[in-house]
Design an enzyme around this catalytic site. Structure first.
Site, PDB file in Angstrom:
ATOM      1  N   SER A 179       0.865  -1.179   0.000  1.00 17.25           N
ATOM      2  CA  SER A 179       0.000   0.000   0.000  1.00 17.25           C
ATOM      3  C   SER A 179       0.904   1.233   0.000  1.00 17.25           C
ATOM      4  O   SER A 179       1.714   1.393  -0.907  1.00 17.25           O
ATOM      5  CB  SER A 179      -0.944  -0.033   1.212  1.00 17.25           C
ATOM      6  OG  SER A 179      -1.842   1.061   1.175  1.00 17.25           O
ATOM      7  N   HIS A 206      -2.350  -0.821  -3.564  1.00 20.82           N
ATOM      8  CA  HIS A 206      -3.486   0.038  -3.219  1.00 20.82           C
ATOM      9  C   HIS A 206      -3.242   1.408  -3.829  1.00 20.82           C
ATOM     10  O   HIS A 206      -2.346   2.137  -3.408  1.00 20.82           O
ATOM     11  CB  HIS A 206      -3.619   0.174  -1.701  1.00 20.82           C
ATOM     12  CG  HIS A 206      -3.945  -1.113  -1.017  1.00 20.82           C
ATOM     13  ND1 HIS A 206      -3.798  -1.288   0.340  1.00 20.82           N
ATOM     14  CD2 HIS A 206      -4.416  -2.292  -1.491  1.00 20.82           C
ATOM     15  CE1 HIS A 206      -4.164  -2.517   0.669  1.00 20.82           C
ATOM     16  NE2 HIS A 206      -4.543  -3.144  -0.437  1.00 20.82           N
ATOM     17  N   ASP A 299      -4.486  -5.371   5.380  1.00 21.47           N
ATOM     18  CA  ASP A 299      -4.818  -6.144   4.186  1.00 21.47           C
ATOM     19  C   ASP A 299      -3.629  -7.016   3.790  1.00 21.47           C
ATOM     20  O   ASP A 299      -2.483  -6.547   3.751  1.00 21.47           O
ATOM     21  CB  ASP A 299      -5.176  -5.201   3.030  1.00 21.47           C
ATOM     22  CG  ASP A 299      -5.614  -5.955   1.786  1.00 21.47           C
ATOM     23  OD1 ASP A 299      -6.224  -7.029   1.940  1.00 21.47           O
ATOM     24  OD2 ASP A 299      -5.342  -5.465   0.680  1.00 21.47           O
TER      25      ASP A 299
END
Length: 367
Positions: A179, A206, A299
């Protein structure tokens, strides 16, 4: 007589420096900050040079940085701030298309934490959904601990033919996810892999949907391996990197292809690292390599744990090089990672795993 419960003092607002040469947008961004109680406007300037002068004195919690500025541009300003006075920086880009997207990727590589499209039609009072998104991004990034940016020197690879400890794994796929800070981390890990790398590579980053095409193009120019956005049904091929497109989950299918779908967000994300890793665990089992890099949140932790539970090998980025150690740190705490390594050691470690796997090359893609 009972004493009154102690009062918890509210968190002080996060202090913002705005760097924007457009007077109209500068004043709109000032209203965005002023209208959000979580934020406090320190100053709004129109040049990078003025920002560099003020940063060591004001010590803002976060900076909103334009790219196209008179004199020094936002890229060089980002590099200098991160080298001397590390501060969370959110890049505000004129457009997400064409060459500007490439510039935005380089801004992330220079140390910026996020890239946002410059708002169009923002309401004059600084309210509304667009304004709230900008304010929330500034608030979230203001709380990210950042480190001084420097170029990491690659450690030497073991000489060709050197003895390495063989491991009882026969990898057939490499899956990665990240991310915040991911573009730089991906460029480093994949940049350490040779052009004839023996495994197919799939990854989740992300990032906002409009930026994904530019991200894939940028990464393709940074690493020896070919990089492309995955489409539904794209075959997995050795030495090719497939990137999950924006706002779609990506999984791997049982016939060696990518499968895209519009399922619900997982951990607030679509594409989700958990979704990709879980499918890799299901299809490849003990023959999977999973790598979880820098990023906020959790995540990927569950999916990485599933790869490890099936006998696959999993790596988390070490705190020492993570821009944000949220995702890899959570993987460490959940015992989902077999090992934690600095980002510059991950690529060489993967190559040593392959060298020690004793896997014939014709078994890499054939189960």
């Amino acid at each position: 007589m009972s004493l009154p419960a102690p009062q918890t003092s509210p968190q002080p607002p996060r202090r913002v420096l705005i760097v924007e040469d457009s007077a109209v947008l500068r004043h709109l961004l000032m209203r965005v900050v002023a209208s959000d109680p979580r934020l406090e406007l320190l100053e709004a300037v129109e040049t990078a040079e003025e920002a560099l002068r003020l940063v060591p004195h004001l010590r803002p919690d976060v900076i909103s940085m334009d790219i196209c500025l008179p004199g020094m541009d936002g890229l060089e300003a980002t590099r200098q701030i991160m080298a001397h006075f590390p501060t969370p920086i959110v890049i505000v880009s004129d457009t997400v298309g064409g060459g500007t997207t490439h510039v935005s990727m380089n801004a992330l590589r220079s140390g910026a934490l996020a890239v946002m499209e410059k708002p169009q039609g923002l309401s004059g009072d600084g309210t509304g959904a667009v304004a709230q998104g900008i304010a929330t991004q500034l608030y979230i990034m203001s709380q990210v601990p950042v480190i001084r940016r420097r170029l990491l020197q690659a450690g030497p690879l073991p000489p060709r033919g050197a003895r390495v400890r063989p491991l009882d794994i026969r990898p057939r796929i490499l899956a990665l996810a990240a991310s915040t800070g991911g573009p730089t981390a991906f460029a480093r890990v994949l940049g350490d892999l040779p052009a004839d790398f023996a495994l197919p590579v799939v990854l989740v980053q992300h990032m906002g949907e409009p930026f994904m095409e530019g991200f894939a193009q940028w990464l393709d120019q940074q690493v020896p391996l070919p990089v492309m956005l995955a489409r539904h049904g794209t075959p997995l091929a050795r030495g090719q990197v497939l990137v999950a497109p924006g706002n779609r989950h990506m999984t791997v299918g049982t016939h060696g292809e990518t499968v895209l779908h519009d399922g619900a967000q997982v951990q607030g994300q679509r594409p989700s690292a958990d979704v990709l890793f879980s499918s890799v665990a299901r299809v490849f089992g003990a023959d999977a390599l999973g790598v979880l890099l820098t990023g906020m949140g959790e995540d990927g932790v569950e999916g990485l744990g599933r790869i490890r539970a099936r006998g696959g090998y999993t790596i988390a980025e070490d705190r020492s090089t993570s821009v944000i150690h949220g995702m890899p740190g959570a993987a460490e705490r959940a015992d989902a990672a077999c090992i934690s390594l600095p980002v510059h050691e991950i690529g060489p470690h993967v190559l040593r795993l392959l060298a020690g796997s004793q896997t014939p090359i014709d078994r890499i893609l054939e189960g």
